[in-house]
Scaffold this motif. Structure first.
Motif, PDB file in Angstrom:
ATOM      1  N   ALA A 101     -14.156   6.321   2.707  1.00 21.31           N
ATOM      2  CA  ALA A 101     -14.077   7.471   3.608  1.00 21.31           C
ATOM      3  C   ALA A 101     -12.711   7.473   4.278  1.00 21.31           C
ATOM      4  N   VAL A 102     -11.854   8.408   3.880  1.00 26.95           N
ATOM      5  CA  VAL A 102     -10.533   8.557   4.491  1.00 26.95           C
ATOM      6  C   VAL A 102     -10.671   9.570   5.626  1.00 26.95           C
ATOM      7  N   LYS A 136     -19.209  -1.131   5.968  1.00 22.92           N
ATOM      8  CA  LYS A 136     -18.847  -2.543   5.842  1.00 22.92           C
ATOM      9  C   LYS A 136     -17.695  -2.919   6.764  1.00 22.92           C
ATOM     10  N   ARG A 137     -16.728  -2.011   6.901  1.00 20.39           N
ATOM     11  CA  ARG A 137     -15.586  -2.308   7.755  1.00 20.39           C
ATOM     12  C   ARG A 137     -14.780  -1.031   7.978  1.00 20.39           C
ATOM     13  N   VAL A 138     -14.020  -1.001   9.074  1.00 21.29           N
ATOM     14  CA  VAL A 138     -13.095   0.092   9.364  1.00 21.29           C
ATOM     15  C   VAL A 138     -11.675  -0.466   9.395  1.00 21.29           C
ATOM     16  N   PHE A 139     -10.760   0.190   8.695  1.00 14.13           N
ATOM     17  CA  PHE A 139      -9.340  -0.138   8.753  1.00 14.13           C
ATOM     18  C   PHE A 139      -8.629   1.025   9.423  1.00 14.13           C
ATOM     19  N   GLN A 140      -7.751   0.728  10.405  1.00 11.99           N
ATOM     20  CA  GLN A 140      -7.010   1.784  11.087  1.00 11.99           C
ATOM     21  C   GLN A 140      -5.521   1.396  11.155  1.00 11.99           C
ATOM     22  N   PRO A 141      -4.767   1.708  10.133  1.00 15.46           N
ATOM     23  CA  PRO A 141      -3.321   1.442  10.200  1.00 15.46           C
ATOM     24  C   PRO A 141      -2.675   2.353  11.233  1.00 15.46           C
ATOM     25  N   THR A 142      -1.772   1.787  12.033  1.00 16.24           N
ATOM     26  CA  THR A 142      -1.114   2.596  13.067  1.00 16.24           C
ATOM     27  C   THR A 142       0.386   2.754  12.808  1.00 16.24           C
ATOM     28  N   ALA A 154      -9.204  -2.353   1.930  1.00 16.95           N
ATOM     29  CA  ALA A 154     -10.386  -1.495   2.068  1.00 16.95           C
ATOM     30  C   ALA A 154     -11.131  -1.412   0.750  1.00 16.95           C
ATOM     31  N   TRP A 155     -10.377  -1.231  -0.329  1.00 15.10           N
ATOM     32  CA  TRP A 155     -11.026  -1.104  -1.641  1.00 15.10           C
ATOM     33  C   TRP A 155     -11.744  -2.400  -2.015  1.00 15.10           C
ATOM     34  N   LYS A 156     -11.085  -3.533  -1.817  1.00 15.59           N
ATOM     35  CA  LYS A 156     -11.707  -4.808  -2.164  1.00 15.59           C
ATOM     36  C   LYS A 156     -12.969  -5.052  -1.339  1.00 15.59           C
ATOM     37  N   THR A 157     -12.896  -4.773  -0.043  1.00 16.02           N
ATOM     38  CA  THR A 157     -14.058  -4.958   0.816  1.00 16.02           C
ATOM     39  C   THR A 157     -15.228  -4.111   0.343  1.00 16.02           C
ATOM     40  N   MET A 158     -14.944  -2.919  -0.094  1.00 14.98           N
ATOM     41  CA  MET A 158     -15.968  -1.952  -0.486  1.00 14.98           C
ATOM     42  C   MET A 158     -16.746  -2.393  -1.723  1.00 14.98           C
ATOM     43  N   VAL A 167     -14.431   2.659   5.800  1.00 16.01           N
ATOM     44  CA  VAL A 167     -13.686   3.751   6.433  1.00 16.01           C
ATOM     45  C   VAL A 167     -12.216   3.360   6.567  1.00 16.01           C
ATOM     46  N   LEU A 168     -11.343   4.253   6.132  1.00 14.18           N
ATOM     47  CA  LEU A 168      -9.901   4.116   6.330  1.00 14.18           C
ATOM     48  C   LEU A 168      -9.490   5.229   7.283  1.00 14.18           C
ATOM     49  N   ASP A 169      -9.324   4.879   8.555  1.00 10.82           N
ATOM     50  CA  ASP A 169      -9.056   5.865   9.603  1.00 10.82           C
ATOM     51  C   ASP A 169      -7.545   5.942   9.834  1.00 10.82           C
ATOM     52  N   VAL A 170      -6.958   7.105   9.570  1.00 12.92           N
ATOM     53  CA  VAL A 170      -5.496   7.218   9.526  1.00 12.92           C
ATOM     54  C   VAL A 170      -5.003   8.260  10.535  1.00 12.92           C
TER      55      VAL A 170
END
Length: 599
Positions: A101-102, A136-142, A154-158, A167-170
């Motif tokens: 989920a982007v 499973k996890r949220v990644f939020q690059p800033t 994110a892909w590996k975790t998924m 979730v990849l929150d950008v």
């Protein structure tokens, strides 16, 4: 940004293409237009499918995986755009289905300023907090330079271990910032990782010894058989040792339901031969099952299971599931397909297996007697010609109208219980439903994802009238992308499963569960067939059971979006051999059999 440097959005899109994602599902917003622009640049390599509701995108990605076994992605904007996705995230998470989920967010320069659609009161740009418990996890690059690491992790975790959505929150500006000269090499980072771990060899030997020593063994399967591609190995083991196979609601279809070793479903509404076999088993081999309350008759001994004295061999990729609800005689953390291959290899080293299989004849004969009792109990419903249509007859006619290669995507509701009880899936991907979170709208929207995954197979959604009205926007998407899906609207003019609970537990007091005209008091629903036609979808109304199977065949043959509005009785509940308890309100009663008391 230099001419040869990719921005954050371009890195994500390139990575998805490397992972062979054919399309992404989503909805636009000001927070993700840069990401959509990156998709536009690569439109020859990846398709963009626009939906009319964010949860629809999530359900489509979910069912796409359940049918194809391949992962796809969604895109949503900040604020309400991504806030409408959690229902689909939770559905996928609790059913162990991965999708990426982007989600867009406000620019980092505006964090904690209360910018338009920022979730900021307790923590800045805090959409991740809303979904941490349902993925499973949220990644939020800033910063742009953080995107390559975030997307590959994110892909590996998924996809490793127990699968699930990530979730990849950008933030908006991070989509636009310089990120890398090129995206991470997907194959180098993730392409060579396998999480198909096996059980330890000593435990495999113990498991085989227990199965061979059992007089009344049963194999009990969950959806891990289906998602893990282990149906072939399951069939080999069952046939080799002549062990009957029972299924949870999620596992139904893992073995052809017409196979003589198939017991059907264990549940509160389960088949008698399945429930009565599993509760008498001396050894139960559980493969990727959760033992939830509906499957386990609210964990009350003697209806679905009797553990102990039944000795449980519990195999799961997630060790947290092992021993969660029942004590184990042997617990093994392993990928189900790998474990089954280990068991088959161990059996190759054994002798005199023919005698062991012969010893099962008495047990299988007993089970055949239970099957005949069940068949006698339910036989009248298959020929009932009353109006509105008897729901058991409706399930039978739906099954009769589907070709063997059809994909039936069920929504949640009382109709789902009827389908699970009386349809007979022949293959692991024949019948799909959401089992743990129970999200209405899943089947209405998910059938679109099924069609993207299997364009050459008939895809039919059976959905309640309540659920269909929630997500009727799917009709427009089907027309826009020429998706020849069929919707069978199980129209009983009520949230009938809940109304049934009110009648059973609340002394018949009903409120907010049926649909009626306030003036006449007559039952009310929109004309769903006319609604479909207004959207450019063929729509018909069916009032007689004898017409339903042919209507489905016509809908499939039309090769265009098609809706069948079916008038079905709401006042009949499915028979079942198990029970269900609502704590404080009491227990239901089985329609056949009594509580099993071990000798």
């Amino acid at each position: 940004m230099s001419g040869n440097t990719l921005n954050g959005a371009q890195v994500i899109v390139d990575y998805l293409i490397q992972e062979k994602v054919p399309q992404v599902f989503g909805l636009c917003g000001h927070g993700n237009i840069q990401f959509i622009d990156a998709l536009y640049e690569r439109s020859a390599d990846i398709k963009t499918i626009s939906t009319h509701h964010e949860s629809v995108a999530g359900f489509m990605a979910d069912v796409y995986y359940r049918v194809s076994g391949k992962v796809t992605a969604t895109f949503t904007s900040c604020g309400p755009g991504s806030a409408q996705l959690p229902i689909a995230l939770a559905t996928a998470y609790l059913d162990s289905v991965p999708f990426l989920a982007v989600t867009g967010n406000v620019p980092t320069s505006q964090f904690n300023r209360g910018a338009f659609q920022e979730m900021y009161r307790q923590n800045q740009a805090d959409f991740p907090s809303t979904v941490r418990g349902i993925c499973k996890r949220v990644f939020q690059p800033t910063r742009g330079e953080m995107v390559p690491l975030a997307v590959r992790q994110a892909w590996k975790t998924m996809v490793t271990g127990r699968p699930g959505p990530v979730v990849l929150d950008v933030p908006y500006d991070v989509f636009m910032e310089s990120a890398a000269e090129e995206a991470p090499d997907a194959k180098a980072w993730n392409g060579n990782i396998s999480s198909r771990c096996g059980a330890d060899p000593e435990s495999v030997v113990k498991a085989v010894d227990m199965l061979l020593g059992a007089e009344r063994p049963v194999i009990f399967v969950g959806q891990a058989i289906r998602h893990g591609g282990a149906a072939g190995e399951l069939l080999q083991l069952a046939e080799r040792l002549q062990i009957p196979v029972a299924a949870s609601m999620s596992g139904l279809g893992a073995i052809d339901t017409l196979h003589p070793l198939s017991l059907g479903m264990v549940a509160r509404g389960g088949h008698y031969q399945a429930n009565h076999a599993t509760r008498q088993a001396d050894v139960l081999l559980s493969l990727g099952a959760r033992f939830d309350d509906r499957t386990s008759s609210s964990w009350i001994p003697g209806y679905s299971f009797t553990i102990p004295p039944t000795r449980l061999i519990h195999v799961d990729i997630d060790p947290d599931e092992i021993g969660r609800n029942y004590p184990v005689a042997l617990g093994l953390m392993a990928d189900i397909r790998t474990f089954l291959r280990q068991v088959l290899a161990e059996l190759d080293r054994r002798k005199d297996l023919t005698k062991k299989a012969e010893a099962r004849k008495k047990w299988l004969a007993q089970i055949e007697g239970y099957r005949k009792e069940w068949d006698k109990l339910v036989a009248p419903g298959f020929t009932d010609d009353t109006q509105p249509i008897n729901p058991q007859r409706a399930a039978f006619e739906i099954q009769r109208g589907l070709p063997d290669d059809a994909i039936l995507v069920s929504d949640i509701g009382v109709h789902h219980n009827w389908l699970l009880g009386y349809c007979k899936p022949r293959r692991p991907d024949s019948m799909i439903g959401c089992m743990a979170f129970g999200s209405m709208g899943f089947g209405v929207a998910g059938v679109l994802g099924a069609k993207f995954a299997a364009p050459d197979r008939p895809c039919v959604s059976v959905c309640g009238d309540g659920a269909f009205f929630m997500q009727a926007n799917v009709l427009g998407t089907a027309v826009e992308y020429n998706l020849p899906c069929v919707w069978v609207v199980w129209n009983n003019y009520a949230y009938a499963s809940i109304r049934g609970l009110q009648r059973g537990y609340m002394g018949g007091r009903e409120l907010a569960t049926d649909f009626h005209d306030p003036i006449t008091g007559q039952r009310y629903n929109p004309d769903f067939a006319a609604m479909a036609r207004s959207c450019g979808v063929d729509g018909v109304r069916i009032d007689r059971a004898a017409d339903l199977a042919e209507a489905i065949r016509r809908g499939i043959a039309a090769n265009r979006p098609y809706l069948i509005d079916v008038d079905i009785a709401a006042d009949i509940n499915p028979a079942g051999a198990g029970i269900w308890e609502l704590p404080g309100l009491g227990q239901s009663k089985p329609a056949i059999g009594t509580r099993y008391e071990p000798v």
